[in-house]
Design an enzyme around this catalytic site. Structure first.
Site, PDB file in Angstrom:
ATOM      1  N   ARG A 167       0.834  -1.205   0.000  1.00  0.00           N
ATOM      2  CA  ARG A 167       0.000   0.000   0.000  1.00  0.00           C
ATOM      3  C   ARG A 167       0.873   1.261   0.000  1.00  0.00           C
ATOM      4  NH1 ARG A 167      -5.025   0.289   3.938  1.00  0.00           N
ATOM      5  NH2 ARG A 167      -3.405   0.651   5.449  1.00  0.00           N
ATOM      6  N   LYS A 206      13.948 -26.728   5.814  1.00  0.00           N
ATOM      7  CA  LYS A 206      15.363 -26.867   6.207  1.00  0.00           C
ATOM      8  C   LYS A 206      15.883 -28.210   5.694  1.00  0.00           C
ATOM      9  CE  LYS A 206      15.037 -24.108  10.459  1.00  0.00           C
ATOM     10  NZ  LYS A 206      16.118 -23.161  10.615  1.00  0.00           N
ATOM     11  N   GLU A 221      17.525 -20.810  21.343  1.00  0.00           N
ATOM     12  CA  GLU A 221      17.973 -19.584  20.667  1.00  0.00           C
ATOM     13  C   GLU A 221      18.713 -18.716  21.668  1.00  0.00           C
ATOM     14  OE1 GLU A 221      15.118 -18.066  17.466  1.00  0.00           O
ATOM     15  OE2 GLU A 221      13.805 -18.837  19.017  1.00  0.00           O
ATOM     16  N   HIS A 270       6.791 -25.416  14.696  1.00  0.00           N
ATOM     17  CA  HIS A 270       8.103 -25.975  14.353  1.00  0.00           C
ATOM     18  C   HIS A 270       8.418 -27.274  15.129  1.00  0.00           C
ATOM     19  CE1 HIS A 270       8.373 -22.237  12.366  1.00  0.00           C
ATOM     20  NE2 HIS A 270       8.910 -21.521  13.330  1.00  0.00           N
ATOM     21  N   LYS A 324      14.156 -18.636  24.407  1.00  0.00           N
ATOM     22  CA  LYS A 324      14.968 -17.498  23.958  1.00  0.00           C
ATOM     23  C   LYS A 324      16.030 -17.220  25.022  1.00  0.00           C
ATOM     24  CE  LYS A 324      11.975 -16.345  20.618  1.00  0.00           C
ATOM     25  NZ  LYS A 324      12.261 -16.681  19.223  1.00  0.00           N
TER      26      LYS A 324
HETATM   27  C1  BG6 Z   1      10.020 -18.176  13.884  1.00  0.00           C
HETATM   28  C2  BG6 Z   1       9.635 -17.668  15.244  1.00  0.00           C
HETATM   29  O1  BG6 Z   1       8.934 -18.851  13.300  1.00  0.00           O
HETATM   30  O2  BG6 Z   1      11.128 -19.077  14.003  1.00  0.00           O
HETATM   31  C3  BG6 Z   1      10.830 -16.988  15.900  1.00  0.00           C
HETATM   32  O3  BG6 Z   1       8.566 -16.754  15.121  1.00  0.00           O
HETATM   33  C4  BG6 Z   1      12.034 -17.891  15.903  1.00  0.00           C
HETATM   34  O4  BG6 Z   1      10.503 -16.581  17.240  1.00  0.00           O
HETATM   35  C5  BG6 Z   1      12.299 -18.473  14.527  1.00  0.00           C
HETATM   36  O5  BG6 Z   1      13.142 -17.103  16.327  1.00  0.00           O
HETATM   37  C6  BG6 Z   1      13.378 -19.533  14.589  1.00  0.00           C
HETATM   38  O6  BG6 Z   1      13.700 -19.947  13.277  1.00  0.00           O
HETATM   39  P1  BG6 Z   1      15.170 -20.466  12.925  1.00  0.00           P
HETATM   40  O7  BG6 Z   1      15.079 -20.873  11.495  1.00  0.00           O
HETATM   41  O8  BG6 Z   1      16.090 -19.301  13.148  1.00  0.00           O
HETATM   42  O9  BG6 Z   1      15.455 -21.598  13.858  1.00  0.00           O
END
Ligand code: BG6
Length: 500
Positions: free
Chosen positions: A69, A200, A234, A258, A349
């Site tokens: 937009r 992946k 992470e 995931h 995290k």
């Molecule tokens: C995303 C999440 O779908 O996947 C994130 O929203 C996360 O919070 C990310 O950090 C992790 O993906 P990858 O590929 O970096 O392991």
């Protein structure tokens, strides 16, 4: 055709002669990106398309039409993409000729997804004879309205494909509404729901490992496997996306999609064929076999502040937040293959390292003949998603030397990068997924009933927390989550593998 390989690898098994790799170009297509000036399009989708163009998979006749937009002119859009590719596509600097040709494939249409502006201009760019894919790189609230517009304006035809991203709903009800709004104008075979984990290489390798080798299947059950650990750790926090994250939390953001996909691919029965519905039917069966989770089998956490700052609540901008950014849980799959071999899932995290893996922990030998040795650790097969994608098999061997008969743990290690060489460098998940959309292969995409089944299992867990106003346990940044996550396994006489 469902499974047209993009890269053909021909190896000589006996001579060890290595790989010849051939990229098979896809047919010309038009791809439209809604939300082309947003983060996802700029960081992931456009760089992925560029890489596929560089290797020759996307033909010169393809067109990429960005829409948004925002009031920018087509030249400014192209300039923005050029800068982004320099920032996010590793090959952009060295492939200047390809970059110029790629940018010539770009168009931009200023379009209002819910209003009338731009739709007829968009029609003008699309070629009737070519396949069309529409990427919804926008907020999920716009999925339904854009799908409806595509239909009523006639921009989409019966062979068009739509690509939607997570989050796919916030709960079962929202996912059902979303599915219904897409299915009103498109059929299931036209809808590509992305979970980028399925793109992946190492995740697809899990299927190759299980179903292209005869070695593992006889062992792949609770008789030989003690338990499975799935960890996606992470090191980053949620700063920068705290507002979104706080309305979601680790259970919705990571487990529902995931980690659930990783669990399904690990636990599922062999599909009869590597075809979209055969694979997805087996995954749905796994989700439906998941037992309800007892509250004592879940641990939730939030990283704390250091020196009074940078805690989860600071990043989320919500001093009273009850949202979890760490979850560990014990999951029982109620079927013959897995009864008595639980799956432990963990994600969070601000943990010690960025490190993701699936660890298949085998049972101990049934009888120990080495009386003077310590009981060896059970065998373990580790499928590493990152860093250093690959497979490790832990074995027990004799510790060398004449002094006694001691046992030690050693590993057979295969890092995909060194085993396969430069030719097979892992690509970004989006490269695979977008090419699969163009090829019309839904194997690596979630089906509507699969998403809904996942929410049906997740919803009661979240509802229990919300009803009780459950407070997540604080944990130190840079560690492995709350101590209670360790207790979850210790209680069962097990322990987590170290993170990182
Ligand atoms: C995303 C999440 O779908 O996947 C994130 O929203 C996360 O919070 C990310 O950090 C992790 O993906 P990858 O590929 O970096 O392991």
């Amino acid at each position: 055709m469902y499974w047209q390989l993009a890269v053909e690898r021909i190896t000589s098994r006996w001579t060890g002669q290595n790989l010849v790799s051939r990229v098979i170009p896809v047919d010309p297509f038009d791809i439209v990106i809604f939300g082309a000036t947003g983060d996802l399009a700029r960081r992931k989708i456009l760089p992925a398309l560029f890489h596929r163009f560089v290797v020759g998979q996307i033909p010169d006749e393809a067109r990429i039409i960005g829409t948004a937009r925002r009031d920018i002119n087509p030249c400014a859009f192209v300039a923005m993409v050029r800068n982004d590719l320099h920032a996010f596509a590793s090959t952009a600097a060295s492939k200047t000729e390809a970059l110029t040709r790629f940018l010539e494939r770009l168009q931009f249409v200023r379009l209002d997804a819910t209003g009338d502006m731009g739709w007829s201009d968009l029609t003008g760019f699309l070629r009737p004879e070519l396949k069309r894919a529409f990427c919804f790189s926008v907020s999920p609230t716009l999925f339904g309205p854009i799908a409806a517009k595509l239909y009523t304006t006639g921009v989409a035809h019966s062979e068009s494909r739509i690509v939607v991203e997570k989050p796919f709903g916030h709960n079962l009800y929202a996912a059902q509404q979303l599915n219904a709004s897409l299915l009103r104008n498109f059929s299931e075979r036209q809808i590509y729901r992305i979970d980028h984990y399925l793109g992946k290489e190492s995740v697809q390798n899990l299927m190759a490992l299980r179903f292209a080798n005869a070695l593992w299947e006889p062992l792949w059950n609770a008789r030989h496997i003690d338990h499975v650990q799935i960890t996606v750790a992470e090191s980053i926090g949620v700063s920068g996306r705290g507002e979104y994250y706080d309305s979601s939390g680790a259970m919705r953001d990571m487990i529902q999609n995931h980690l659930m996909q990783l669990l399904c691919l690990t636990a599922m029965e062999p599909p009869t064929r590597f075809e979209p519905n055969a694979v997805r039917d087996e995954k749905v069966k796994v989700i439906k076999a998941l037992q309800p989770v007892r509250s004592m089998d879940v641990v939730r956490g939030q990283y704390s502040a250091r020196d009074g700052k940078d805690g989860y609540r600071d990043h989320a901008g919500n001093a009273d937040s009850l949202t979890e950014c760490f979850v560990a849980l014990k999951v029982n799959v109620g079927n013959w293959r897995w009864a008595s071999a639980p799956f432990y899932l963990r994600t969070g995290k601000k943990l010690r390292a960025r490190s993701s893996e699936i660890a298949i922990m085998f049972r101990d030998p049934p009888h120990m003949i080495f009386q003077d040795s310590e009981w060896p650790r059970g065998n373990a097969l580790i499928i590493r998603l990152n860093p250093n994608e690959g497979i490790t098999l832990h074995n027990t061997i004799k510790d060398p030397g004449p002094g006694g008969f001691r046992l030690t743990d050693v590993s057979l290690d295969m890092a995909f990068a060194s085993a396969l060489g430069d030719l097979e460098k892992p690509q970004d998940a989006y490269e695979r997924l977008i090419m699969d959309v163009v090829r019309g292969d839904q194997t690596l995409f979630m089906r509507g009933d699969e998403v809904e089944a996942a929410w049906s299992w997740i919803d009661p867990i979240i509802a229990t927390w919300e009803d009780a106003r459950d407070v997540p346990l604080p944990y130190e940044p840079g560690g492995s989550g709350p101590e209670m996550a360790d207790v979850l396994l210790r209680r069962d006489g097990r322990e987590w593998r170290a993170i990182g």
